[in-house]
Write an enzyme that holds these catalytic residues in place. Structure first.
Site, PDB file in Angstrom:
ATOM      1  N   ARG A   1       0.833  -1.219   0.000  1.00 44.16           N
ATOM      2  CA  ARG A   1       0.000   0.000   0.000  1.00 44.16           C
ATOM      3  C   ARG A   1       0.864   1.263   0.000  1.00 44.16           C
ATOM      4  NH1 ARG A   1      -5.684   0.244   0.331  1.00 44.16           N
ATOM      5  NH2 ARG A   1      -6.634  -1.581   1.276  1.00 44.16           N
TER       6      ARG A   1
ATOM      7  N   PHE B   1      -9.240  -0.461  -4.090  1.00 45.14           N
ATOM      8  CA  PHE B   1      -9.470  -1.364  -2.963  1.00 45.14           C
ATOM      9  C   PHE B   1     -10.291  -0.691  -1.864  1.00 45.14           C
ATOM     10  CE2 PHE B   1      -5.788  -3.119  -5.011  1.00 45.14           C
ATOM     11  CZ  PHE B   1      -5.930  -4.486  -4.845  1.00 45.14           C
ATOM     12  N   HIS B   2     -10.942  -1.512  -1.062  1.00 45.52           N
ATOM     13  CA  HIS B   2     -11.536  -1.053   0.192  1.00 45.52           C
ATOM     14  C   HIS B   2     -10.378  -0.614   1.080  1.00 45.52           C
ATOM     15  CE1 HIS B   2     -13.637  -1.307   4.064  1.00 45.52           C
ATOM     16  NE2 HIS B   2     -14.771  -1.238   3.359  1.00 45.52           N
ATOM     17  N   TYR B   3     -10.640   0.219   2.064  1.00 47.30           N
ATOM     18  CA  TYR B   3      -9.557   0.671   2.943  1.00 47.30           C
ATOM     19  C   TYR B   3      -9.067  -0.427   3.883  1.00 47.30           C
ATOM     20  CZ  TYR B   3     -13.089   1.219   6.617  1.00 47.30           C
ATOM     21  OH  TYR B   3     -14.078   0.992   7.531  1.00 47.30           O
ATOM     22  N   ARG B   4      -9.827  -1.484   4.038  1.00 43.98           N
ATOM     23  CA  ARG B   4      -9.412  -2.570   4.931  1.00 43.98           C
ATOM     24  C   ARG B   4      -8.407  -3.484   4.252  1.00 43.98           C
ATOM     25  NH1 ARG B   4     -15.300  -3.449   7.363  1.00 43.98           N
ATOM     26  NH2 ARG B   4     -15.111  -1.929   9.059  1.00 43.98           N
TER      27      ARG B   4
END
Length: 181
Positions: free
Chosen positions: A113, A127-130
């Site tokens: 990331r 992407f999702h933040y998770r």
């Protein structure tokens, strides 16, 4: 192809080092699995061109590992840049997962990331933040049930696609032997 918000996107990057301010991305690969970790599709594996100067100044570990795996030579021969890799990867992912639905899945993906935030922001935003970080479970297993670690047999090639497949296999072992699911 079946677009499903429950599908998981697995990603791995190989880099010239660990510092996004000075190092660059060498390779990207993605895999999509269903929620039960069955591989649905492999995305493009792309070696990204980097200058000879950058490649010649990698640290000893990267020079040895990426030289041995052939990645350094693939990057020298590649005509693809980060923008192309982002475009191709997102085009693949859109066939399987809606934007913003999947956590980023893999091993030590916080590092990936960091590099994506600098060099591949549009992909990072897909992407999702998770995160679904297998290395977190590995650290828990090391402390709480170390005998499980012996059942994880990774190739350790440090090629992006191989590393993703290793991570998926590793999570399957933890699901069965650590979580008893």
């Amino acid at each position: 192809m079946n677009i499903n918000k429950s599908n998981l996107i697995w990603l791995d990057l190989e880099m010239t080092g660990l510092e996004p301010e000075t190092d660059k991305i060498l390779e990207i690969a993605t895999v999509v699995t269903d929620a039960d970790l069955n591989i649905l599709a492999e995305g493009p594996t792309i070696a990204i061109h980097q200058s000879n100067e950058l490649l010649d100044n990698m640290d000893e570990w990267c020079t040895t590992q990426h030289g041995k795996s052939g990645l350094t030579a693939r990057c020298k021969a590649s005509t693809y840049d980060e923008a192309y890799a982002v475009e191709q990867t997102i085009a693949f992912l859109k066939q399987w997962v809606p934007a913003g639905a999947s956590p980023m899945c893999g091993n030590s993906i916080g590092q990936d990331r960091r590099f994506m935030n600098k060099y591949m922001r549009e992909l990072e935003d897909f992407f999702h933040y998770r995160n679904l970080d297998v290395s977190t479970i590995k650290e828990l297993a090391r402390r709480w049930k170390p005998e499980v670690l012996a059942q994880v047999n990774k190739k350790g090639s440090h090629l992006a696609l191989d590393d993703i497949k290793d991570s998926i296999m590793e999570l399957k072992v933890y699901r069965e032997k650590f979580f008893n699911l």
